[in-house]
Design a protein around this motif. Structure first.
Motif, PDB file in Angstrom:
ATOM      1  N   VAL A 174       0.851  -1.182   0.000  1.00 16.29           N
ATOM      2  CA  VAL A 174       0.000   0.000   0.000  1.00 16.29           C
ATOM      3  C   VAL A 174       0.888   1.233   0.000  1.00 16.29           C
ATOM      4  O   VAL A 174       1.629   1.476   0.959  1.00 16.29           O
ATOM      5  CB  VAL A 174      -0.937   0.024   1.220  1.00 16.29           C
ATOM      6  CG1 VAL A 174      -1.783   1.289   1.202  1.00 16.29           C
ATOM      7  CG2 VAL A 174      -1.818  -1.218   1.229  1.00 16.29           C
ATOM      8  N   GLU A 175       0.789   1.992  -1.079  1.00 15.92           N
ATOM      9  CA  GLU A 175       1.601   3.200  -1.226  1.00 15.92           C
ATOM     10  C   GLU A 175       0.860   4.419  -0.688  1.00 15.92           C
ATOM     11  O   GLU A 175      -0.375   4.473  -0.711  1.00 15.92           O
ATOM     12  CB  GLU A 175       1.945   3.458  -2.698  1.00 15.92           C
ATOM     13  CG  GLU A 175       2.666   2.331  -3.393  1.00 15.92           C
ATOM     14  CD  GLU A 175       1.740   1.411  -4.161  1.00 15.92           C
ATOM     15  OE1 GLU A 175       2.202   0.748  -5.104  1.00 15.92           O
ATOM     16  OE2 GLU A 175       0.542   1.337  -3.792  1.00 15.92           O
ATOM     17  N   SER A 176       1.633   5.401  -0.261  1.00 21.82           N
ATOM     18  CA  SER A 176       1.073   6.686   0.160  1.00 21.82           C
ATOM     19  C   SER A 176       2.143   7.751  -0.013  1.00 21.82           C
ATOM     20  O   SER A 176       3.318   7.436  -0.220  1.00 21.82           O
ATOM     21  CB  SER A 176       0.601   6.629   1.620  1.00 21.82           C
ATOM     22  OG  SER A 176       1.691   6.349   2.486  1.00 21.82           O
ATOM     23  N   GLY A 177       1.720   9.019   0.084  1.00 21.76           N
ATOM     24  CA  GLY A 177       2.674  10.113   0.044  1.00 21.76           C
ATOM     25  C   GLY A 177       2.743  10.881  -1.260  1.00 21.76           C
ATOM     26  O   GLY A 177       3.447  11.878  -1.354  1.00 21.76           O
TER      27      GLY A 177
ATOM     28  N   GLY B  84      10.651  20.973  -5.681  1.00 19.09           N
ATOM     29  CA  GLY B  84      10.130  20.532  -4.400  1.00 19.09           C
ATOM     30  C   GLY B  84      10.478  19.093  -4.088  1.00 19.09           C
ATOM     31  O   GLY B  84      11.189  18.421  -4.848  1.00 19.09           O
ATOM     32  N   SER B  85       9.954  18.629  -2.966  1.00 19.90           N
ATOM     33  CA  SER B  85      10.247  17.281  -2.489  1.00 19.90           C
ATOM     34  C   SER B  85       8.971  16.566  -2.081  1.00 19.90           C
ATOM     35  O   SER B  85       7.991  17.197  -1.692  1.00 19.90           O
ATOM     36  CB  SER B  85      11.187  17.341  -1.274  1.00 19.90           C
ATOM     37  OG  SER B  85      12.425  17.945  -1.593  1.00 19.90           O
TER      38      SER B  85
ATOM     39  N   PHE C  87      16.934  11.124  -5.615  1.00 21.24           N
ATOM     40  CA  PHE C  87      16.034  10.213  -4.905  1.00 21.24           C
ATOM     41  C   PHE C  87      16.849   9.303  -3.997  1.00 21.24           C
ATOM     42  O   PHE C  87      17.967   8.908  -4.336  1.00 21.24           O
ATOM     43  CB  PHE C  87      15.257   9.343  -5.884  1.00 21.24           C
ATOM     44  CG  PHE C  87      14.236  10.062  -6.714  1.00 21.24           C
ATOM     45  CD1 PHE C  87      14.163  11.459  -6.758  1.00 21.24           C
ATOM     46  CD2 PHE C  87      13.327   9.332  -7.474  1.00 21.24           C
ATOM     47  CE1 PHE C  87      13.218  12.100  -7.524  1.00 21.24           C
ATOM     48  CE2 PHE C  87      12.367   9.966  -8.246  1.00 21.24           C
ATOM     49  CZ  PHE C  87      12.323  11.355  -8.282  1.00 21.24           C
ATOM     50  N   THR C  88      16.244   8.954  -2.867  1.00 22.53           N
ATOM     51  CA  THR C  88      16.873   8.021  -1.935  1.00 22.53           C
ATOM     52  C   THR C  88      15.855   6.994  -1.481  1.00 22.53           C
ATOM     53  O   THR C  88      14.787   7.354  -0.978  1.00 22.53           O
ATOM     54  CB  THR C  88      17.434   8.753  -0.712  1.00 22.53           C
ATOM     55  OG1 THR C  88      18.370   9.751  -1.125  1.00 22.53           O
ATOM     56  CG2 THR C  88      18.148   7.769   0.216  1.00 22.53           C
ATOM     57  N   ILE C  89      16.203   5.732  -1.661  1.00 21.79           N
ATOM     58  CA  ILE C  89      15.336   4.646  -1.201  1.00 21.79           C
ATOM     59  C   ILE C  89      15.850   4.158   0.150  1.00 21.79           C
ATOM     60  O   ILE C  89      17.063   4.093   0.379  1.00 21.79           O
ATOM     61  CB  ILE C  89      15.299   3.490  -2.227  1.00 21.79           C
ATOM     62  CG1 ILE C  89      14.225   2.470  -1.860  1.00 21.79           C
ATOM     63  CG2 ILE C  89      16.662   2.833  -2.387  1.00 21.79           C
ATOM     64  CD1 ILE C  89      13.970   1.429  -2.955  1.00 21.79           C
ATOM     65  N   SER C  90      14.920   3.839   1.039  1.00 21.38           N
ATOM     66  CA  SER C  90      15.305   3.332   2.345  1.00 21.38           C
ATOM     67  C   SER C  90      14.224   2.397   2.857  1.00 21.38           C
ATOM     68  O   SER C  90      13.103   2.392   2.339  1.00 21.38           O
ATOM     69  CB  SER C  90      15.549   4.475   3.339  1.00 21.38           C
ATOM     70  OG  SER C  90      14.372   5.229   3.531  1.00 21.38           O
TER      71      SER C  90
ATOM     72  N   MET D  69      12.161  11.924  -2.470  1.00 20.02           N
ATOM     73  CA  MET D  69      12.357  12.509  -3.783  1.00 20.02           C
ATOM     74  C   MET D  69      12.602  14.004  -3.631  1.00 20.02           C
ATOM     75  O   MET D  69      11.729  14.734  -3.154  1.00 20.02           O
ATOM     76  CB  MET D  69      11.140  12.257  -4.667  1.00 20.02           C
ATOM     77  CG  MET D  69      10.767  10.784  -4.771  1.00 20.02           C
ATOM     78  SD  MET D  69       9.441  10.475  -5.954  1.00 20.02           S
ATOM     79  CE  MET D  69       8.093  11.348  -5.170  1.00 20.02           C
ATOM     80  N   ASN D  70      13.779  14.447  -4.029  1.00 20.40           N
ATOM     81  CA  ASN D  70      14.145  15.855  -3.953  1.00 20.40           C
ATOM     82  C   ASN D  70      14.386  16.418  -5.344  1.00 20.40           C
ATOM     83  O   ASN D  70      14.567  15.668  -6.302  1.00 20.40           O
ATOM     84  CB  ASN D  70      15.407  16.023  -3.099  1.00 20.40           C
ATOM     85  CG  ASN D  70      15.219  15.565  -1.666  1.00 20.40           C
ATOM     86  OD1 ASN D  70      14.132  15.654  -1.095  1.00 20.40           O
ATOM     87  ND2 ASN D  70      16.290  15.050  -1.069  1.00 20.40           N
TER      88      ASN D  70
END
Length: 121
Positions: free
Chosen positions: A5-8, A16-17, A68-71, A83-84
């Motif tokens: 389930v994705e959000s954001g 922007g970010s 972008f940074t995945i964590s 995401m910047n």
């Protein structure tokens, strides 16, 4: 089977970010990687970023490297994508994926319903 389930997602101006989140649940024994891919209307699916859960090794598409940074938070079974410096070219539906293998910055396997990201100039 894994549920994702994705959000954001949302709308943001260029520069922007946004931070995407993906909550994972369900059968996880064969879940070795997680990641994000995106698809814009009329465009092919594009792997954005992926991570091997055990090692923490990360993979990025050239188009998002440095932005972008995945964590992951294994305790919460949650994946993130920070995401910047967003550009209009980042506009797409973003999907969280979970599976066994990473190919071209895409974790191949199951995916969620997606969350829309729209970047205006």
């Amino acid at each position: 089977q894994v549920q994702l389930v994705e959000s954001g997602g949302g709308s943001v101006q260029a520069g922007g970010s946004l931070r995407l989140s993906c909550a994972a649940s369900g059968y996880t024994y064969n879940r070795h990687c997680m990641g994000w891919f995106r698809q814009a209307p009329g465009m092919e699916r594009e792997g954005v970023a992926a991570i091997y859960i055990g090692s923490g090794s990360t993979y990025y598409a050239d188009s998002v490297k440095g932005r972008f940074t995945i964590s992951q938070d294994n305790a919460k079974n949650t994946l993130y994508l920070q995401m910047n410096s967003l550009t209009p070219e980042d506009t797409a539906m973003y999907y969280c994926a979970a599976g066994g293998l990473i190919r071209e910055a895409m974790c191949v396997g199951y995916w969620g319903q997606g969350t829309q990201v729209t970047v205006s100039s």
